[in-house]
Design a protein around this motif. Sequence first.
Motif, short mmCIF file in Angstrom:
data_model
loop_
_atom_site.label_atom_id
_atom_site.label_comp_id
_atom_site.label_asym_id
_atom_site.label_seq_id
_atom_site.Cartn_x
_atom_site.Cartn_y
_atom_site.Cartn_z
N PRO A 49 0.83 -1.21 0.00
CA PRO A 49 0.00 0.00 0.00
C PRO A 49 0.87 1.26 0.00
CG PRO A 49 -0.80 -1.57 1.62
CD PRO A 49 0.50 -2.11 1.12
N VAL A 50 0.43 2.26 -0.76
CA VAL A 50 1.15 3.52 -0.84
C VAL A 50 0.89 4.32 0.43
CG1 VAL A 50 1.42 5.67 -2.11
CG2 VAL A 50 0.96 3.54 -3.34
N ILE A 51 1.96 4.74 1.09
CA ILE A 51 1.83 5.51 2.34
C ILE A 51 1.38 6.92 2.00
CG2 ILE A 51 3.05 6.39 4.36
CD1 ILE A 51 5.05 4.11 4.02
N PRO A 52 0.29 7.42 2.60
CA PRO A 52 -0.13 8.81 2.36
C PRO A 52 0.99 9.79 2.71
CG PRO A 52 -1.83 7.58 3.55
CD PRO A 52 -0.62 6.70 3.52
N ASP A 53 1.11 10.86 1.93
CA ASP A 53 2.18 11.83 2.15
C ASP A 53 2.13 12.42 3.56
OD1 ASP A 53 3.16 11.44 -0.37
OD2 ASP A 53 2.06 13.12 -1.26
N ASP A 54 0.92 12.63 4.09
CA ASP A 54 0.80 13.24 5.42
C ASP A 54 1.35 12.34 6.52
OD1 ASP A 54 -0.36 15.46 4.34
OD2 ASP A 54 -2.41 14.82 4.73
N PHE A 55 1.50 11.03 6.22
CA PHE A 55 2.00 10.10 7.22
C PHE A 55 3.51 9.92 7.14
CE2 PHE A 55 -2.29 7.60 7.32
CZ PHE A 55 -2.90 8.73 7.83
N LYS A 56 4.15 10.54 6.15
CA LYS A 56 5.59 10.39 5.95
C LYS A 56 6.32 11.61 6.50
CE LYS A 56 5.32 9.52 1.47
NZ LYS A 56 5.68 9.12 0.10
N CYS A 57 7.46 11.36 7.13
CA CYS A 57 8.29 12.46 7.64
C CYS A 57 8.87 13.23 6.45
CB CYS A 57 9.40 11.91 8.52
SG CYS A 57 10.60 13.16 9.04
N PRO A 58 8.78 14.55 6.42
CA PRO A 58 9.35 15.32 5.32
C PRO A 58 10.87 15.18 5.19
CG PRO A 58 7.80 16.66 6.57
CD PRO A 58 8.02 15.40 7.36
N ILE A 59 11.54 14.74 6.26
CA ILE A 59 12.99 14.59 6.21
C ILE A 59 13.37 13.21 5.69
CG2 ILE A 59 15.12 14.57 7.58
CD1 ILE A 59 13.79 16.55 9.49
N SER A 60 12.86 12.17 6.31
CA SER A 60 13.24 10.79 5.94
C SER A 60 12.37 10.20 4.84
CB SER A 60 13.17 9.89 7.17
OG SER A 60 11.82 9.74 7.59
N LEU A 61 11.17 10.80 4.63
CA LEU A 61 10.19 10.29 3.66
C LEU A 61 9.73 8.87 4.01
CD1 LEU A 61 11.69 11.61 0.30
CD2 LEU A 61 10.00 12.68 1.78
N GLU A 62 9.80 8.51 5.30
CA GLU A 62 9.34 7.20 5.77
C GLU A 62 8.14 7.38 6.69
OE1 GLU A 62 12.65 5.36 7.64
OE2 GLU A 62 13.73 4.97 5.78
N LEU A 63 7.39 6.29 6.88
CA LEU A 63 6.23 6.32 7.77
C LEU A 63 6.67 6.71 9.17
CD1 LEU A 63 3.16 5.63 7.99
CD2 LEU A 63 3.86 3.35 8.73
N MET A 64 5.98 7.70 9.76
CA MET A 64 6.40 8.21 11.07
C MET A 64 5.97 7.27 12.21
SD MET A 64 5.96 12.37 10.83
CE MET A 64 4.50 12.45 9.81
N LYS A 65 6.88 7.05 13.14
CA LYS A 65 6.61 6.25 14.33
C LYS A 65 6.23 7.12 15.52
CE LYS A 65 10.11 2.83 12.95
NZ LYS A 65 11.39 2.17 13.34
N ASP A 66 6.89 8.27 15.64
CA ASP A 66 6.67 9.17 16.77
C ASP A 66 6.56 10.60 16.24
OD1 ASP A 66 6.41 10.24 19.26
OD2 ASP A 66 8.48 9.89 19.89
N PRO A 67 5.43 10.96 15.59
CA PRO A 67 5.32 12.30 15.00
C PRO A 67 5.24 13.40 16.06
CG PRO A 67 3.23 11.13 14.86
CD PRO A 67 4.23 10.15 15.39
N VAL A 68 5.99 14.47 15.83
CA VAL A 68 5.98 15.61 16.75
C VAL A 68 5.82 16.90 15.95
CG1 VAL A 68 7.37 14.51 18.55
CG2 VAL A 68 8.51 15.74 16.70
N ILE A 69 5.27 17.92 16.60
CA ILE A 69 5.02 19.21 15.95
C ILE A 69 6.07 20.21 16.42
CG2 ILE A 69 3.32 21.05 15.60
CD1 ILE A 69 1.18 19.01 16.52
N VAL A 70 6.66 20.96 15.48
CA VAL A 70 7.61 22.03 15.83
C VAL A 70 6.84 23.35 15.87
CG1 VAL A 70 9.57 20.81 14.84
CG2 VAL A 70 8.26 22.37 13.41
N SER A 71 7.54 24.43 16.23
CA SER A 71 6.86 25.70 16.47
C SER A 71 6.24 26.30 15.23
CB SER A 71 7.84 26.69 17.09
OG SER A 71 8.95 26.91 16.24
#
Length: 734
Positions: free
Chosen positions: A318-340
Amino acid sequence: MEEEKGELVRSLTDAVNEIAPIGDYRCAVKKEFCNLARRLKLLTPMFEEIRESKEQIPEETVKALVSLKEALVSAKELLRFGSEGSKIYLTYYCLLCFRRFFEVVKLRVNGGKRGEMERERSREVVLEAMILNWVVIVTVFALDFKLELYYNTVLERDQIMHKFHEVTARVEQALSGISYENLDISDEVKEQVELVLAQFRRAKGRVDVPDVELYEDLLSLYNKSNDAAADPDVLRRLAEKLQLVGIAELTQESLALHEMVSASCGDPGETFEKMSNLLKIIKDFVQTENPNLDASAREKNLPSSSGQATTDGNHKTPVIPDDFKCPISLELMKDPVIVSTGQTYERSCIEKWLEQGHGTCPKTQQTLSSHALTPNYVLRSLIAQWCEANGIEPPKRPGSSRPNKTTSACSPAERTKIEILLRKLASSSPEDQRIAAGEIRLLAKRNADNRVAIAEAGAIPLLVTLLSTPDSRTQEHAVTALLNLSICEENKGSIISFGAVPGIVQVLKKGSMEARENAAAALFSLSVVDENKVTIGASGAIPPLVTLLSEGTQRGKKDAATALFNLCIYQGNKGKAVRAGVVPTLMRLLTEPGGGMVDEALAILAILSSHPEGKSAIGAAEAVPVLVDVIGNGSPRNRENAAAVLVHLCAGDQQHLAEAQELGVMGPLMDLAQNGTDRGKRKAAQLLERMSRFVEQQKLAQAQAEAQAQQSQSQSQSEIQQPHPPSVAYTVDR
């Protein structure tokens, strides 16, 4: 009362923690039980924030939490039942349930002389009951076989038919009884709990139809002997769907069946013999298909027949939705965090980015007002749901502590020097203490190896002691050394555990200006860890930070602002900051010519405006004209934050909407909606929608007023034109 709250929340957390490791649910109940376990685990952040809060819990919410605790205990027992039994056994009894139900259907449909419509309705009623209860009926037959190993203390016979739905309903009822608006929990956690509650409401009384093909395959093999030929396609489907594709799984299944035989007083009977025979057929097939592979290889290479996503060439992952991928690693996020800036990243990736000295957001290139990382609970929940829906193992969140402790690469000579300095710190000579604290301050500033070595040598408790020294210079060196040591993540916990926060707060209140600045910076560094935000906020740090923000040097104001911003990410600290008078100070900094604090002031106002006390204080400070001006003329980031503040102010408050409209906010908002940052565009769109509704309401009110005025005028003219009755003279006889 506080102890009772702590005990209640601790028991709730323990119950979920006991549910978390339960897994490997049998295919007959896998989907329902996985969904139940996943939803319950998503409640953990709420329990953690309630535990950390100092606010009183309403009595009704306490009752709801007690009910929730009881429901979690029942859920844990039910989930264990779905995890421990034999796969073949559970599947067989689900099949047996279906066969018995179909017999009932046949009797009811064919047994009487009813019309065709009546027979069809009878079939629908029975099938509806069958589908609703198929998951839990299997346990009735388990009790008939007296398999006490699994069920004697878990499920009572007279409750078993409705156990699954009862647990779901009890959890939903308990969650519905909690007054979330009166709980001191963050907006992100509220959104997550509301999502879980909505899922429980949809799940009440609903169970998906089981895999009929699986039962038909099992039935076709159930009565076969070892010599009878079996269809390889049927065997392949069974092995895969029952997850019996490796030696380890087959061995575990064999042990489970053996334990069930033991639990039935050692008499296997015909049923268990047939189950064992079926297991042997599947095991022979797997070994024949893969003679030279170990368990993991067999599991990986067994041809797929279920259509689930695999990594081989026959099926697409299955294609991972872009919103679920880290913009840095382009991999599925395990521990997503929000910056300022409002962007979300994988925690490990953004931490590495920050450790390399970057001060900007990787995606937007905007300057980060702070290095605070806020867990994105809602996105983490959505990722888990997507994984579940696509048959993918949900990503496991990394542990908060690193697996291998960092060690220093300092030379023996450098370590010897540090030990000498520590002896001076512990001496009774104020001069030696001052000199040693100053040198440790510089060493800790120099590199990461020094920071690790100084902490390993035991400097932190000695420096904490020196925070209360009467010598202002030594005090300044001590607090600055702790600041430099706190840059190392592993030192943060040691600094907190050795009780440094009260001493740092005292320096923040009474120390020299440079010591106060560095104390504020130290509190910011320590508050990067979420649980430390609660500790620091409870220590009385916020009022002196507000004072430093008001009267400090430019550097001191910036240190205080970054610390306050980070602390106010925790919902419980927002009210403390408002009550400490931070809003008037921020408004002054916003309008101060050449003050250079506009960015920081707006960032803090944006985070405070989501709190009821913050919204009220900002409104009372007559902030609307300033906000409208910033939306029209500020930097992209400041326009975004000003719009965010205005969104909260105008929520349910037409006075602020009218004021903003009169000040000409519509034009700047339309420009922001077209050319602003992503978050700025969203906030502008929200404001424009509210403005549009407000204008429509004004037009409607004006039209109604004009119509009423015209009606009143018409009535007045009608009264003037209407003839008056003639006057009558009365005479009185005297």
